[in-house]
Design an enzyme around this catalytic site. Structure first.
Site, short mmCIF file in Angstrom:
data_model
loop_
_atom_site.label_atom_id
_atom_site.label_comp_id
_atom_site.label_asym_id
_atom_site.label_seq_id
_atom_site.Cartn_x
_atom_site.Cartn_y
_atom_site.Cartn_z
N HIS A 156 1.53 5.38 -1.60
CA HIS A 156 1.17 6.58 -2.35
C HIS A 156 2.43 7.20 -2.92
CE1 HIS A 156 -3.01 6.80 -0.88
NE2 HIS A 156 -2.51 6.26 0.21
N LYS A 215 -9.23 -0.56 -6.02
CA LYS A 215 -9.33 0.12 -4.74
C LYS A 215 -10.71 0.72 -4.53
CE LYS A 215 -8.00 1.82 -0.84
NZ LYS A 215 -6.76 2.53 -0.52
N HIS A 272 -4.66 -0.78 5.86
CA HIS A 272 -4.29 0.03 7.03
C HIS A 272 -5.27 -0.13 8.19
CE1 HIS A 272 -7.17 2.61 5.05
NE2 HIS A 272 -6.29 3.12 4.20
N HIS A 290 0.87 -1.18 0.00
CA HIS A 290 0.00 0.00 0.00
C HIS A 290 0.90 1.23 0.00
CE1 HIS A 290 -3.82 2.15 1.52
NE2 HIS A 290 -2.93 3.09 1.22
N HIS A 346 -10.60 0.88 1.73
CA HIS A 346 -10.39 1.85 2.80
C HIS A 346 -11.59 1.68 3.72
CE1 HIS A 346 -8.92 5.81 4.45
NE2 HIS A 346 -10.11 5.68 5.04
N ASP A 348 1.32 2.53 3.59
CA ASP A 348 0.48 3.71 3.40
C ASP A 348 1.32 4.97 3.51
OD1 ASP A 348 -1.78 5.20 2.88
OD2 ASP A 348 -2.56 5.10 4.93
#
Length: 346
Positions: free
Chosen positions: A15, A99, A174, A13, A136, A247
Site C-alpha cells: 500500500h 484485486k 496475507h 503486496h 483478500h 502488506d
C-alpha cells in the site's frame, strides 16, 4: 555466517496510498525492493485502466531520483468492472493483476464485491488470459467470528470459485491461518499465497494481552500462536507457492489512535532486517532468497531481478520509530526483538 547476498527482493503486496503519504513512504520501499504489486484501494478506487495509468504515473513521478523501482499496477474488482477495459489494460502490460475485496473487508473496501455471480464473466476472462486474481480472503458476515473469517472464506467463496472457473490463477494475500497454508499447499500450480512480515512475528496476544496495542492491529487480524508457527513454516520451507507480500500499510498515528482506529502495519523500512532475523532463528537463511526474490516472480511469470543486495550481521540495527509525512507521523512496525541484520549494499 555474517553476510548474506541475495537477488534484490520484490514486494508482492504493498500500500502506497496517494499524495503526501505516498511521497513520504515510497522511498522506504524503493530503497530495497525492485518491484511491488500496488494495491488499488484508494478513495476513489483504481477501477479502470485509465485510473491505473494515472496512479502509476503519480508513483513514478514521486520515486527518488535514479531509482529503478517498478510499480506493478492492479485494478480493483467491482461488480461493474468491464471485461474489455480489463483485457486491454492487461494486453499492454499496464496491469499485472486484479484485486478482489469482499465489500467491507478492510480499509477502503466499500466498493468491493457483494454478489460473486456478477463478476463471473470477468473471472472467466482472467482465466483465459492468465491474469492473476488477488484475494483478500475474508468473509464479512457479522455472524462469523473475526478469527474464523479466513477459513470460512476458503470454504464458502474461494473454493467454489476455483472449482467453477478452472485455470483461474489466484493469490491468497496475507494468509494468517494454518487452514490457508494447508489449502494453498494442496491447491496446485494455479494457487499461491503471500505472507506478511508482521504475521511472521506477532500473534493476537501482541495486540490484546496487557493492553490494546493499535499499531499491531491489522486485517486480517493476527491469529493464535499455532497459526503464526504455520506461517513461519510455510515461509521458511521449500514450497514455492509462498512468497513475500509485506502488506505494508501506512496510516497516520491520528488515524490509528482513535476509538475506531485504522488497520495496518507499516513495515517497509525494516522488513528485510526482520525477515533475515526470523529466517536465521529457524535455520533457514539459505531459503530467504526463495521467499523474497524467486518464488513471487516465478508465479507471476516474470524474470527474477538480476541485481543483488547484501545484508550484514552485527550490532542491533536502529530504525526510526516514525516516518514524518505532511499528513502526520506514521509509526514504523516494532517487531519486539533486536534486529542484527542490515542491508549494506543497495
Amino acid at each position: 555466517m555474517d553476510t548474506l547476498t541475495i537477488r534484490r527482493p520484490d514486494d508482492w503486496h504493498l500500500h502506497l496510498r496517494d499524495g503526501a503519504m505516498m511521497r513520504a513512504v515510497l522511498p522506504e520501499t524503493t530503497r530495497h525492493f525492485a518491484r511491488a504489486i500496488i494495491m488499488p484501494n484508494l478513495v476513489p478506487p483504481v477501477v479502470t485502466g485509465a485510473d491505473a495509468a494515472d496512479y502509476r504515473d503519480r508513483i513514478l513521478s514521486a520515486k527518488p531520483r535514479g531509482s529503478k523501482f517498478q510499480p506493478l499496477m492492479t485494478l480493483y474488482l467491482t461488480e461493474e468492472t468491464q471485461v474489455g477495459d480489463l483485457r486491454a489494460a492487461a494486453e499492454i502490460g499496464l496491469i499485472t493483476a486484479v484485486k478482489l475485496y469482499p465489500a467491507g473487508a478492510t480499509t477502503n473496501s466499500a466498493s468491493g464485491v457483494k454478489d460473486f455471480t456478477k463478476v463471473k464473466r470477468v473471472l472467466e476472462n482472467m482465466a483465459q488470459i492468465g491474469l492473476p486474481l488477488l484475494v483478500h480472503g475474508e468473509v464479512t458476515d457479522p455472524d462469523i467470528d473475526i478469527f474464523d473469517r479466513e477459513a470460512v472464506f476458503i470454504d464458502r467463496v474461494l473454493d467454489p470459485i476455483r472449482r467453477d472457473i478452472p485455470g483461474l490463477r489466484v493469490v491468497m494475500e496475507h494468509v494468517t491461518t494454518s487452514d490457508a497454508v494447508d489449502y494453498v499447499r494442496a491447491g496446485g500450480p494455479d494457487l499461491a499465497a503471500t505472507i506478511t512480515t508482521h504475521h511472521l512475528v506477532i500473534n493476537r496476544n501482541h495486540i490484546l494481552a496487557g493492553g490494546i496495542r493499535p499499531h499491531y492491529y491489522c486485517l486480517p487480524v493476527a491469529k493464535r500462536e499455532t497459526h503464526r508457527r504455520a506461517l513461519v513454516a510455510a515461509a521458511t520451507g521449500t514450497d514455492t507457492a509462498f512468497f513475500l507480500g509485506t502488506d505494508s500499510a501506512p496510516h497516520t498515528d491520528t488515524a490509528k489512535l482513535q476509538p475506531c482506529g485504522c488497520a495496518g502495519c507499516f513495515t517497509a523500512p525494516n522488513t528485510l532486517s526482520i525477515l533475515t532475523e526470523v529466517f536465521e532463528q529457524h535455520g533457514a537463511l539459505d531459503r530467504l532468497e526463495n521467499f523474497t526474490s524467486l518464488n513471487g516472480p516465478a508465479f507471476y511469470r516474470l524474470p527474477a531481478n538480476d541485481d543483488t543486495i547484501t545484508l550484514r550481521k552485527g550490532e542491533p540495527v536502529s530504525y526510526p520509530a516514525k516516518i514524518d509525512t505532511d499528513d502526520g507521523p506514521v509509526t514504523v512496525f516494532d517487531p519486539g526483538m533486536p534486529l542484527h541484520w542490515r542491508v549494506i549494499e543497495d
